[in-house]
Every structure is written in structure tokens, then in C-alpha cells.
Design a protein around this motif. Sequence first.
Motif, PDB file in Angstrom:
ATOM      1  N   CYS A  39      51.521  40.875  49.009  1.00  0.00           N
ATOM      2  CA  CYS A  39      50.753  41.318  50.186  1.00  0.00           C
ATOM      3  C   CYS A  39      50.183  40.105  50.917  1.00  0.00           C
ATOM      4  O   CYS A  39      48.979  39.866  50.910  1.00  0.00           O
ATOM      5  CB  CYS A  39      49.625  42.273  49.777  1.00  0.00           C
ATOM      6  SG  CYS A  39      48.939  43.163  51.199  1.00  0.00           S
ATOM      7  N   ALA A  42      47.059  40.396  53.094  1.00  0.00           N
ATOM      8  CA  ALA A  42      45.846  41.038  52.554  1.00  0.00           C
ATOM      9  C   ALA A  42      44.578  40.264  52.924  1.00  0.00           C
ATOM     10  O   ALA A  42      43.622  40.833  53.467  1.00  0.00           O
ATOM     11  CB  ALA A  42      45.951  41.177  51.036  1.00  0.00           C
ATOM     12  N   VAL A 115      44.434  47.868  54.142  1.00  0.00           N
ATOM     13  CA  VAL A 115      45.281  47.121  53.211  1.00  0.00           C
ATOM     14  C   VAL A 115      46.356  48.035  52.623  1.00  0.00           C
ATOM     15  O   VAL A 115      47.509  47.624  52.455  1.00  0.00           O
ATOM     16  CB  VAL A 115      44.405  46.455  52.114  1.00  0.00           C
ATOM     17  CG1 VAL A 115      45.271  45.860  51.021  1.00  0.00           C
ATOM     18  CG2 VAL A 115      43.513  45.372  52.712  1.00  0.00           C
TER      19      VAL A 115
END
Length: 323
Positions: A39, A42, A115
Motif C-alpha cells: 500500500c 497509505a 485507506v
Amino acid sequence: MALNRNTNRSFCLFVITMFMFGIRMGQSQLSSYYYSNTCPRALSTIRNAVMNAVAKEHRMGGSLLRLHFHDCFVNGCDGSVLLDDTSSFTGEKTAAPNKNSLRGFEVIDDIKSQVESICPGVVSCADILAVVARDSVVALGGPSWTVGLGRKDSTNASFSAANTQLPSPILNLTDLVTFFSNKGFTTKELVALSGSHTTGKARCLMFRPRIHNETNIDSAFATSLKSSCTTSTTDDENLASLDATTPVLFDNGYFKNLVNNKGLLHSDQQLFSGGSTDSQVTNYVNNPSTFFQDFANAMVKMGNMSPLTGSSGEIRGNCRKIN
Ligand code: HEM
Ligand SMILES: *[C@@H]1O[C@H](CO)[C@@H](O)[C@H](O)[C@H]1NC(C)=O
Ligand SMILES: *[C@@H]1O[C@H](CO)[C@@H](O)[C@H](O)[C@H]1NC(C)=O
Ligand SMILES: *[C@@H]1O[C@H](CO)[C@@H](O)[C@H](O)[C@H]1NC(C)=O
């Protein structure tokens, strides 16, 4: 050739030794690169959301920082503080130090859903709290630090631990030191971490005895607070800034207040009341960068408190409930 093989062997031994050393040192299993592949956006997503939330309401910076503290001190940084009560479960939100006091849950919900939308099921609520705490301090002009990542979220919480293991504002210095030492923190780290009270607010309930009854308080300061915090319970929820001088700045203002007997909470003033921590408070007044450094180091340590890692715990989809 032989030389080369020897060098390789030495290098291997070196790597193995360092690896074992790392484990022997009880080195945290967290890594700041934990989400780099899974990610990558993030951290920037969280930072932007925190910047917006703090710009909208400065107090939120302190509220968000405190969430991480109250998470970590109760069975480690595992997101337990975020779990809502259900009919069959009592979490930490209604424990005395948290009830009608902790705030910022909606900001965490909003960040979690942002997220989740970019990387579903990847980033834990416990990690979000750790990053949010750092970004909040930065948003208010305080120091930055590298946040280790890879915490999992708990599937439980502890009402009783939240009641007994979080420090209360009526504690004296001896007991504050004990509370922090029970969690592995030195007296020096207690003082550095208390510098968080350079921002945010407290309720009259928490500082009424101090402003009405204590003698080691600046009298003009006490008088100014009494108008909105009388002895009547109708004033219980009225707020005052923990650092009246520079409430929305993360600076060393908290310590400047203490040396002037302008600590808001009894526990605050305990750090400068003729005891062993006076000299550190004075040092932070004169050397703000020392405070910033000590604070950042202590926050990293707090963030490493008993994280759930590997296959323990889960990545909650919604920070308020277990999957
Ligand atoms: C040293 C022991 C500590 C005690 C006794 C203590 C106690 C308190 C109390 C009573 C309040 C006001 C709560 C209310 O009125 O509802 C408060 C607020 C706050 N505390 Fe602490 N605290 C301590 C340490 C810490 C630490 C270590 C941090 C963060 C690392 C922290 C961050 C904050 C912040 C930012 C606020 C303001 C929150 C807001 O405005 O929403 N405190 N604390
Ligand atoms: C919560 O769960 C973890 C593992 O998931 C366990 O280690 C811990 O003891 C539990 N804590 C409580 C308070 O039940
Ligand atoms: C601190 O408070 C505890 C508990 O209230 C008390 O037993 C102790 O004597 C106090 N210590 C000092 C030095 O005042
Ligand atoms: C001040 O102290 C007295 C005597 O201990 C007590 O009765 C009173 O409730 C205290 N007042 C406040 C506002 O705490």
C-alpha cells in the motif's frame, strides 16, 4: 579464489551474527517499509487526512495523539481502544480515563475508509493510530520520527486494564513514575512524554481541585480558570487548554508553564514541584530541541509496546469492530 570464498564465509557469519543480535536485543519486528509494496500510498493518504483534520480543528491534533497513548498503554498498540461496546462486549471506550474524554474516532474512521478504498484489508487500525499520532505532532509544529509498521489489530480489549493502567491526574510524582515504570518507561521518558500536554484541552472535572485548593499554583492563573470552573458540578465539562500560552503549537510551552506554576493538572505540576524531575523540566525550557529529540525517541518506544505481529491479530475492516 580461496580468499574470495573466505571473504564470503566471513560475510555470511557477519550477517548471521547481526541477525541473531537483532533478535537477542528484542528488536522490534516492525518496519517502516512494511506497506511499501502492499500500500505505497497509505502514508501520504493518512498524512493528508491528518493535515486537513488538524487545520479544521487544532485541538484534534492532541486528541489524535492521545488515542495512540491510550491504545499502547493498555495491552500494547493493538487498536483495542477503537473497539465499540456491543451487547456482549465491553471495550475500553467507557473506562474512566476514556469516557466522555477520548475523541477523534470519526477522523480515524474516515482515514480507515480512505485507506481501505485504495488497499482493502491491508493497513491495520493500530498502525493508523501510530502514523496519525506522528502526523498530528508534525501538523502542530512538533518533531517528526520514523514510525515502525506491521502491527495487527486485536480481537479483544480490556475495560479493566484501561481503568487501572492509564495514569490519573491526581497522581503524585512517585506514582506517575511507578505507572510509567510498570510500562517500561524511565522517569526521563515520563517527563518527555508529558510534554504532549503542550496542546489539547482538559475538563474542569480534571483540574477543579487543583485550581481551587492547591497552593503551588500561580494565583492569577488559578483565578482566571475559576470563572468557567466553579465548584458547581454544572461546570464539570467546561474546557481549558492544557497549555494556555501556546495551545495549538507543539512546543516546549508546557514546560515553561510548569516553572511558572501554571501546570493545569495536578499531575502536570508534580513534574516541577521540588522533586527529582525539576532539573529536566528546566532543561526542556532552555533547550527545546532536547525536548523534541527525547519526545520523538519516547514516542518510537511507545509505538513498540507489545504489538501483535505475524499471524496474531487481524486487519480489521472497520476499526470499531472485529471482523
Ligand atoms: C503523565 C501522565 C498523564 C496523565 C495523568 C494524563 C492525564 C490527562 C488528562 C486528565 C487529560 C484531560 C482529559 C479530560 O479532561 O477529559 C489529558 C489530556 C491529554 N493528554 Fe494526557 N495524561 C498523561 C500523559 C499523556 C501522554 C503520555 C500523552 C501523549 C503521548 C498525553 C496526551 C494528552 C493530550 C494530547 C491531551 C488533550 C486531548 C484533547 O484535547 O482531546 N497525555 N491527559
Ligand atoms: C487478546 O488477544 C491476544 C491475542 O490475540 C492475547 O495475547 C491477549 O492475551 C488477549 N488479551 C486479553 C486482555 O484478553
Ligand atoms: C503518593 O501517593 C500515594 C498514594 O496516594 C501515597 O501513598 C504516597 O505516600 C504519596 N507519596 C508522596 C511522596 O507524597
Ligand atoms: C478542597 O478541599 C476541601 C478539604 O479537603 C474539600 O472539602 C473540598 O471539596 C475541596 N474543593 C475542591 C474544589 O476540590
